[in-house]
Scaffold this motif. Structure first.
Motif, short mmCIF file in Angstrom:
data_model
loop_
_atom_site.label_atom_id
_atom_site.label_comp_id
_atom_site.label_asym_id
_atom_site.label_seq_id
_atom_site.Cartn_x
_atom_site.Cartn_y
_atom_site.Cartn_z
N ARG A 16 39.60 31.30 34.56
CA ARG A 16 40.02 32.62 35.01
C ARG A 16 40.88 33.26 33.92
N GLU A 54 44.03 41.48 36.84
CA GLU A 54 44.58 41.13 38.15
C GLU A 54 43.71 41.65 39.29
N HIS A 56 40.38 42.25 39.33
CA HIS A 56 38.99 41.79 39.38
C HIS A 56 38.88 40.31 39.04
N ARG A 57 37.71 39.77 39.29
CA ARG A 57 37.43 38.38 38.93
C ARG A 57 36.95 38.36 37.48
N PHE A 59 36.62 36.24 34.03
CA PHE A 59 36.57 34.88 33.53
C PHE A 59 36.30 34.90 32.04
N SER A 76 33.36 40.19 33.98
CA SER A 76 34.13 40.66 35.12
C SER A 76 33.17 40.89 36.28
N LEU A 79 33.50 42.56 43.37
CA LEU A 79 32.89 42.10 44.61
C LEU A 79 32.39 43.21 45.52
N HIS A 105 27.87 31.00 35.39
CA HIS A 105 29.17 30.95 36.07
C HIS A 105 29.31 32.13 37.03
N MET A 106 28.90 33.32 36.59
CA MET A 106 28.97 34.51 37.44
C MET A 106 28.12 34.31 38.69
N GLU A 109 30.00 32.06 41.05
CA GLU A 109 31.11 32.78 41.69
C GLU A 109 30.60 33.73 42.77
N ALA A 113 31.23 33.59 46.88
CA ALA A 113 31.80 34.74 47.59
C ALA A 113 30.84 35.29 48.66
#
Length: 162
Positions: A16, A54, A56-57, A59, A76, A79, A105-106, A109, A113
């Motif tokens: 992250r 902060e 958004h997700r 990585f 990024s 969601l 990886h995305m 994730e 979610a």
């Protein structure tokens, strides 16, 4: 003769993003060779700030064999609505499989979610990459001058549940 590790097989860690990564992410975006010439206006002045990280997700791919844990690429995931907002691999790190690792990886994730589709509005030079990485072309995002004065292909990653 010593054997050398191929650039593709070098270890990569995905973690992250944190506030201290913001300047490096901004440098990767602004320094991207894919945004030279006619595309330069799209990233001129672009900033990936701590507030974005902060919210958004985000990585980062870090070379595990790099002494300083230098960021080699990032993405990024937004969601709502699900979108791959940013994805960049530093020019000097391209060709090492980092982009494919970030996409995998995305997808993981997004699956975690509960998301089944992730939209991507692609930069023209990156369209081939997204297609090869498994995204399906779904349409066109029309020009939005002055920031983006050209049409861009839209893709979608379909995320099957496990």
């Amino acid at each position: 003769m010593r054997s050398r590790t191929s650039p593709v097989s070098r270890p990569i860690t995905i973690r992250r993003a944190v506030e201290r990564d913001a300047k490096r992410l901004t440098r990767i975006v602004r320094g991207s060779g894919a945004y030279e010439g006619m595309y330069a206006s799209a990233v001129a002045g672009y900033r990936v700030g701590p507030d974005y990280i902060e919210a958004h997700r985000v990585f980062v791919a870090v070379g595990a064999d790099e002494q300083d844990g230098r960021v080699l690429g990032f993405y990024s995931l937004v969601l709502a609505p699900p979108e791959l907002d940013l994805m960049f691999v530093a020019d000097e790190a391209q060709g090492r499989g980092i982009g494919r690792r970030l996409v995998a990886h995305m997808r993981s994730e997004a699956r975690a979610a509960g998301i089944d589709r992730v939209k991507v509005v692609s930069h023209l030079p990156a369209a081939g990459f997204y297609h090869r990485a498994g995204a399906v072309r779904t349409g066109t995002a029309f020009a939005n001058p002055p920031a983006v004065p050209w049409d861009r292909p839209e893709f979608e990653f379909r995320i099957p549940s496990e």
